[in-house]
Design a protein around this motif. Structure first.
Motif, PDB file in Angstrom:
ATOM      1  N   GLU A 104       0.825  -1.212   0.000  1.00  0.00           N
ATOM      2  CA  GLU A 104       0.000   0.000   0.000  1.00  0.00           C
ATOM      3  C   GLU A 104       0.859   1.261   0.000  1.00  0.00           C
ATOM      4  O   GLU A 104       0.522   2.264  -0.650  1.00  0.00           O
ATOM      5  N   ALA A 105       1.983   1.224   0.726  1.00  0.00           N
ATOM      6  CA  ALA A 105       2.884   2.383   0.745  1.00  0.00           C
ATOM      7  C   ALA A 105       3.505   2.599  -0.631  1.00  0.00           C
ATOM      8  O   ALA A 105       3.670   3.738  -1.082  1.00  0.00           O
ATOM      9  N   LEU A 106       3.848   1.515  -1.333  1.00  0.00           N
ATOM     10  CA  LEU A 106       4.381   1.641  -2.686  1.00  0.00           C
ATOM     11  C   LEU A 106       3.335   2.223  -3.632  1.00  0.00           C
ATOM     12  O   LEU A 106       3.647   3.044  -4.495  1.00  0.00           O
ATOM     13  N   PHE A 107       2.088   1.796  -3.466  1.00  0.00           N
ATOM     14  CA  PHE A 107       1.012   2.322  -4.309  1.00  0.00           C
ATOM     15  C   PHE A 107       0.826   3.818  -4.060  1.00  0.00           C
ATOM     16  O   PHE A 107       0.673   4.608  -5.000  1.00  0.00           O
ATOM     17  N   ALA A 108       0.874   4.220  -2.796  1.00  0.00           N
ATOM     18  CA  ALA A 108       0.713   5.633  -2.466  1.00  0.00           C
ATOM     19  C   ALA A 108       1.864   6.475  -3.014  1.00  0.00           C
ATOM     20  O   ALA A 108       1.684   7.658  -3.330  1.00  0.00           O
ATOM     21  N   ALA A 109       3.042   5.853  -3.151  1.00  0.00           N
ATOM     22  CA  ALA A 109       4.222   6.589  -3.607  1.00  0.00           C
ATOM     23  C   ALA A 109       4.464   6.436  -5.107  1.00  0.00           C
ATOM     24  O   ALA A 109       5.523   6.846  -5.605  1.00  0.00           O
ATOM     25  N   ARG A 110       3.516   5.855  -5.851  1.00  0.00           N
ATOM     26  CA  ARG A 110       3.769   5.554  -7.262  1.00  0.00           C
ATOM     27  C   ARG A 110       4.104   6.814  -8.063  1.00  0.00           C
ATOM     28  O   ARG A 110       4.940   6.766  -8.972  1.00  0.00           O
ATOM     29  N   GLY A 111       3.476   7.950  -7.743  1.00  0.00           N
ATOM     30  CA  GLY A 111       3.790   9.183  -8.466  1.00  0.00           C
ATOM     31  C   GLY A 111       5.225   9.615  -8.230  1.00  0.00           C
ATOM     32  O   GLY A 111       5.937   9.996  -9.169  1.00  0.00           O
ATOM     33  N   ALA A 112       5.669   9.548  -6.981  1.00  0.00           N
ATOM     34  CA  ALA A 112       7.041   9.941  -6.653  1.00  0.00           C
ATOM     35  C   ALA A 112       8.043   8.978  -7.275  1.00  0.00           C
ATOM     36  O   ALA A 112       9.120   9.385  -7.733  1.00  0.00           O
ATOM     37  N   ILE A 113       7.695   7.691  -7.314  1.00  0.00           N
ATOM     38  CA  ILE A 113       8.603   6.700  -7.908  1.00  0.00           C
ATOM     39  C   ILE A 113       8.733   6.933  -9.415  1.00  0.00           C
ATOM     40  O   ILE A 113       9.827   6.888  -9.976  1.00  0.00           O
ATOM     41  N   ARG A 114       7.618   7.230 -10.077  1.00  0.00           N
ATOM     42  CA  ARG A 114       7.669   7.496 -11.517  1.00  0.00           C
ATOM     43  C   ARG A 114       8.430   8.781 -11.819  1.00  0.00           C
ATOM     44  O   ARG A 114       9.115   8.868 -12.838  1.00  0.00           O
TER      45      ARG A 114
END
Length: 261
Positions: free
Chosen positions: A134-144
């Motif tokens: 869930e934390a990775l999903f929430a951070a998907r914009g920052a990761i991209r």
């Protein structure tokens, strides 16, 4: 390279929430399947209902075959409990770390083996795994934003998820995602070579297995065993030779050992 059949069945996850599923049968087996369907949010109906999927948990052999035949004649995909030969799909053993779901299937060959594997994985996978997802999903914009190229992003995440990595899937909690983003470096690329020691994928080193899992493209001749190629991502580009020009992301070239003359 020609396609090679290596899967006994195609694993899929069906979004069952709000979907109608037929359940036919009484007794413990039917009750267990009803609980599973309700956990997934399915709407359970009887044989006369309209649905794309059905589970038949009927003890009598003749009765079970008759129900399965009627349902298949309507175009319904059927799971017949304890009758793998009648099944269009099977239901795996499940390790639930929602939203992470691990499914273990044997194609109906041995439910006991699937259950034993599930018990091992229950002890191995941490309860925080779902919150990490869930934390990775929430951070998907920052990761991209940090890794704009999809290949670079995939490789950076692959390195982070590895044993001992910043997001080690068996050790990291959800708070590790922000720390990783703050310190993540550029993802590696280029060409790496794997010289096979045998046709057994278990003889690959951990690093070689990681390369295969992260590669954007796989260069391999027809003599490379399908068991080795199955360790690569299904969507990795497959070629018989290395590209003439440097390509983004990681390229893995697989070589069979030279045979003595």
């Amino acid at each position: 390279m020609a396609d090679r059949v290596t899967l006994a069945s195609l694993p899929i996850f069906v979004a069952a929430r709000g979907r109608t599923v037929i359940l036919v049968g009484d007794g413990d087996a039917a009750a267990a399947k009803r609980r599973l369907l309700e956990r997934a949010g399915a709407r359970v109906v009887g044989e006369d209902g309209t649905a794309a999927l059905a589970i038949v948990a009927v003890d009598d052999e003749a009765d079970a075959q008759a129900v399965v035949a009627r349902l298949k004649a309507r175009g319904v995909l059927v799971n017949a409990v304890d009758r793998p030969a009648l099944c269009d799909f099977t239901l795996p053993a499940i390790v639930d770390r929602s939203p992470v779901i691990v499914a273990i299937g044997t194609g109906g060959v041995s439910a006991g083996l699937a259950a034993a594997l599930r018990q091992r994985l229950e002890a191995l996978l941490p309860p925080t795994l779902g919150r990490l997802a869930e934390a990775l999903f929430a951070a998907r914009g920052a990761i991209r934003a940090r890794f704009a190229d999809p290949g670079a992003r995939r490789m950076a995440l692959g390195a982070a998820f590895a044993e001992g990595g910043a997001l080690d899937v068996l050790a990291a909690g959800p708070e590790a995602v922000e720390r990783w983003l703050e310190s993540a470096g550029d993802a590696p690329g280029g060409v790496v070579h794997i010289l096979l020691r045998s046709d057994d994928p278990d003889d690959l080193t951990l690093r070689e297995a990681r390369w295969l899992a992260q590669a954007e493209r796989i260069c391999a001749g027809d003599d490379v065993p399908a068991a080795i190629l199955s360790r690569a991502r299904a969507d990795a580009v497959r070629t018989a030779s290395l590209p003439a020009q440097p390509q983004p992301g990681l390229t893995v070239a697989i070589h069979e050992p030279t045979q003595p003359t």
